[in-house]
Every structure is written in C-alpha cells, then in structure tokens.
Scaffold this motif. Structure first.
Motif, PDB file in Angstrom:
ATOM      1  N   GLY A  47      -3.973   1.252   7.157  1.00  0.00           N
ATOM      2  CA  GLY A  47      -3.663  -0.116   6.796  1.00  0.00           C
ATOM      3  C   GLY A  47      -4.807  -0.916   6.194  1.00  0.00           C
ATOM      4  O   GLY A  47      -4.628  -2.078   5.832  1.00  0.00           O
ATOM      5  N   GLN A  48      -5.991  -0.317   6.080  1.00  0.00           N
ATOM      6  CA  GLN A  48      -7.101  -1.027   5.443  1.00  0.00           C
ATOM      7  C   GLN A  48      -6.830  -1.156   3.941  1.00  0.00           C
ATOM      8  O   GLN A  48      -6.062  -0.390   3.360  1.00  0.00           O
ATOM      9  N   LYS A  49      -7.474  -2.114   3.327  1.00  0.00           N
ATOM     10  CA  LYS A  49      -7.287  -2.317   1.892  1.00  0.00           C
ATOM     11  C   LYS A  49      -7.811  -1.110   1.109  1.00  0.00           C
ATOM     12  O   LYS A  49      -8.874  -0.573   1.412  1.00  0.00           O
ATOM     13  N   THR A  50      -7.064  -0.711   0.080  1.00  0.00           N
ATOM     14  CA  THR A  50      -7.470   0.434  -0.730  1.00  0.00           C
ATOM     15  C   THR A  50      -8.848   0.217  -1.337  1.00  0.00           C
ATOM     16  O   THR A  50      -9.698   1.121  -1.324  1.00  0.00           O
ATOM     17  N   TYR A  82      -4.705   6.364   3.228  1.00  0.00           N
ATOM     18  CA  TYR A  82      -4.858   5.631   4.483  1.00  0.00           C
ATOM     19  C   TYR A  82      -4.365   4.192   4.369  1.00  0.00           C
ATOM     20  O   TYR A  82      -3.829   3.639   5.322  1.00  0.00           O
ATOM     21  N   SER A  83      -4.556   3.569   3.216  1.00  0.00           N
ATOM     22  CA  SER A  83      -4.101   2.184   3.080  1.00  0.00           C
ATOM     23  C   SER A  83      -2.584   2.094   3.073  1.00  0.00           C
ATOM     24  O   SER A  83      -2.012   1.041   3.368  1.00  0.00           O
ATOM     25  N   SER A  84      -1.903   3.187   2.755  1.00  0.00           N
ATOM     26  CA  SER A  84      -0.432   3.164   2.696  1.00  0.00           C
ATOM     27  C   SER A  84       0.213   3.302   4.071  1.00  0.00           C
ATOM     28  O   SER A  84       1.418   3.087   4.217  1.00  0.00           O
ATOM     29  N   PRO A 111      -1.661  -6.104  11.249  1.00  0.00           N
ATOM     30  CA  PRO A 111      -1.763  -5.980   9.798  1.00  0.00           C
ATOM     31  C   PRO A 111      -0.737  -6.781   9.019  1.00  0.00           C
ATOM     32  O   PRO A 111      -1.002  -7.243   7.922  1.00  0.00           O
ATOM     33  N   ALA A 126      -8.386   7.019  -0.145  1.00  0.00           N
ATOM     34  CA  ALA A 126      -8.293   5.586   0.153  1.00  0.00           C
ATOM     35  C   ALA A 126      -6.844   5.111   0.076  1.00  0.00           C
ATOM     36  O   ALA A 126      -6.371   4.362   0.939  1.00  0.00           O
ATOM     37  N   ARG A 127      -6.127   5.546  -0.934  1.00  0.00           N
ATOM     38  CA  ARG A 127      -4.724   5.120  -1.088  1.00  0.00           C
ATOM     39  C   ARG A 127      -3.853   5.687   0.033  1.00  0.00           C
ATOM     40  O   ARG A 127      -2.926   5.033   0.504  1.00  0.00           O
ATOM     41  N   TYR A 136     -11.308  -1.605  -0.313  1.00  0.00           N
ATOM     42  CA  TYR A 136     -12.366  -1.531   0.689  1.00  0.00           C
ATOM     43  C   TYR A 136     -12.680  -0.081   1.051  1.00  0.00           C
ATOM     44  O   TYR A 136     -13.839   0.332   1.107  1.00  0.00           O
ATOM     45  N   LEU A 137     -11.625   0.716   1.300  1.00  0.00           N
ATOM     46  CA  LEU A 137     -11.838   2.111   1.669  1.00  0.00           C
ATOM     47  C   LEU A 137     -12.496   2.885   0.540  1.00  0.00           C
ATOM     48  O   LEU A 137     -13.408   3.690   0.763  1.00  0.00           O
TER      49      LEU A 137
END
Length: 317
Positions: free
Chosen positions: A210-213, A252-254, A285, A249-250, A215-216
C-alpha cells in the motif's frame, strides 16, 4: 655492540629472504583440503580472538528487544544460515569445505560478548570467508543481527523453522520478483517483508503493502545507487535493473493494505483502544494514514527500529 646490531640485521634479512624464496618456490600447499598444521591453526585462532577482544573493547551494547531479534533472524536466515547453519539446520556442505570452516553460531553467545559479535559482523575477518557489513554506517542493522545471535542458542529448532518456514511457505505462488527469489536469489523480498508486504507486527521489518509507487521506486533506486545505505537492502537490490525495480514498486503499492490487516487480525475490531492499536501498527491506508510504528518504533521511540539516517528527523512520541 655494533657487531650485535649487524648480526641482528643480517639475521632479519636472511629470514625475510628465506620467507620470500619459500613463497616463490610454490612448495607450500595452499589447498583448503590440506588444512593447517595443528600449531598453525591454534596460533591463527589465538591471534584472531585477541584481535577481536582488543578492537571490541569500549563498544557499548545498546538495549535490544524482540523487534531487533526478529529483524536479525530474517536476515540471518537468508544471508548467514547457508554457511553457519541455524537451529535445526546444518551448515552447507560446500561451506564446510572452506578453510577455516564457518563456525556453528548456535554457540556464539557463549564464545563472544555482544560487543565482540558487533565488531565481527561489522568488520568481518581477514583470511576467511567472513565479509564486512555491506553498509558500514548502519550500526542499527548490525545490532539487530547481534540481537539474534545472542538469542539463537535458546531458540528451539521448531520455533526457528516455524518463524522462517511461515514466510517461505507464503511466498510460493506469489509474484516471482518479490517472493520466489529467482531474480534476487536467497534475498527474496518476501523472506523478510512477507509475501504480501505486510511487514512485521513487532516493527522490526517495515510494511511495503500500500505504499506509494513513487516512494518505493525512489527507495529502491537509492539503495541500488548506494545513496541510501543498508547492508540488508543494498545486496539484493543491486541485482535488479531499473525496470525490475519499477515492477517491484508497482506490485507492492497495488496491494490493499486494509485486506492485509483484516487477514492478519482475522476480524474487524470496533473498540476504540483496540482500533488505536491497529492504527499504530498497521495504519489506515484508505484514509491516507500510515502505520505509526513504521517510523516511530513499537514503543514510540524512533531509535528502536528506525534507520540511523532518519533518527534525527523523526520525533519520539
């Protein structure tokens, strides 16, 4: 007196010349399979022990808690256990062919103090396969590994297997780049962060789901470039190219963090105090609220599990 000095000088030169000729001749067998003479092995061990004791003198051991033990265990399982073994896991037979053999660390707390273990993990040992910590500035990571090493002799094999197999089992069938390790080898992200990026309930391992893409991706780029220092993150990320870091990154953010939280707690809780505890541990979130513990630590002290480079910017609660 002059004759004595000349005699000493000639003896020294002769010894140096003899040593050079001996090395030049190639007579000495450097094969690991040949081993050391018993006297040589004892001398090297004696010198190593005294060197560690000397350089570790004055190192103060900080307070280390369960979150540090967990963080250190997860890294140890991926980065150290193949050579050193673990509770219920024997040392790799390939590693046993090294000279010297990697020691069985289930007795580490009996053989070394916490300060000495810190020095060894951070600086490594010359003429062995023990490397220095990949990020010399990250003492917090080294201390996490020390916390686990000090605790490991008391950890039953079943408890260790349950803690590590849980994450290994969850990773099957998940995204390859994050969990199977085919790209990042034994350092698959899910091995520490969980198959769905849920992180650690103790706060030792940050949540990725859920972290921002952006940022990750920025964090991964910084780790890869070495501008963000971490002995736990730099080695695996170095094996990823820019496209793979973006995909990771995408991925985990998804992940829906609310679904992850519901999966972890098993049910929704409406009591205010319990909801507050969930906010601190998991965040919300859907309302843009990150988990408080991710930065401030499990008990509100940032220094417990926050990288050194962030400690000055994150206040204690």
């Amino acid at each position: 007196m002059r004759k004595l000095l000349w005699g000493a000088l000639i003896s020294i030169c002769a010894a140096v010349t003899a040593a050079f000729l001996f090395a030049w001749s190639g007579v000495y067998n450097i094969a690991a399979s040949s081993g050391h003479l018993a006297v040589v092995g004892k001398f090297l061990q004696f010198g190593m022990q005294n060197s560690v004791e000397t350089y570790a003198a004055g190192i103060e051991v900080p307070s280390l808690g369960p979150a540090h033990v967990e963080q250190g265990m997860l890294y140890f399982h991926s980065g150290c256990a193949p050579c050193h073994g673990a509770p219920g896991l024997s040392r790799n037979r390939v590693a046993l062919g090294m000279l010297p053999q990697p020691p069985d660390l289930t007795r580490a707390s009996n053989d070394w103090s916490g300060a000495q273990l810190f020095w060894i993990v951070k600086h490594g040992i010359k003429y062995t396969g023990m490397p220095a910590w990949a990020a010399p500035s990250r003492d917090d990571e080294v201390w996490a590994l020390v916390a686990f090493l000090r605790r490991m002799p008391q950890i039953p094999a079943g408890e260790y297997r349950a803690a590590t197999r849980l994450r290994d089992g969850e990773s099957q069938g998940a995204r390859t780049i994050a969990n199977e390790g085919l790209i990042v080898g034994p350092f698959a992200c899910g091995g520490c962060h969980g198959a769905r990026g849920e992180g650690s309930s103790l706060g030792g391992v940050p949540r990725l789901a859920g972290q921002k893409t952006a940022y990750l991706e920025m964090a991964l780029e910084d780790f890869a470039a070495g501008t963000r220092s971490s002995g736990m993150m730099e080695p695996p990320v170095a094996n990823l190219d820019r496209q793979q870091r973006g995909e990771l990154a995408r991925y985990y953010s998804s992940i829906n963090l609310d679904e992850v939280a519901e999966h972890n707690i098993g049910e929704r809780i409406d009591e205010p105090r319990q909801l507050g505890a969930i906010l601190a541990e998991r965040g919300a979130p859907s309302r843009g609220i990150p988990a408080c513990q991710a930065c401030h630590g499990r008990d509100g002290r940032a220094s417990d599990n926050t990288p050194q480079y962030l400690q000055d910017s994150i206040p204690s609660i």
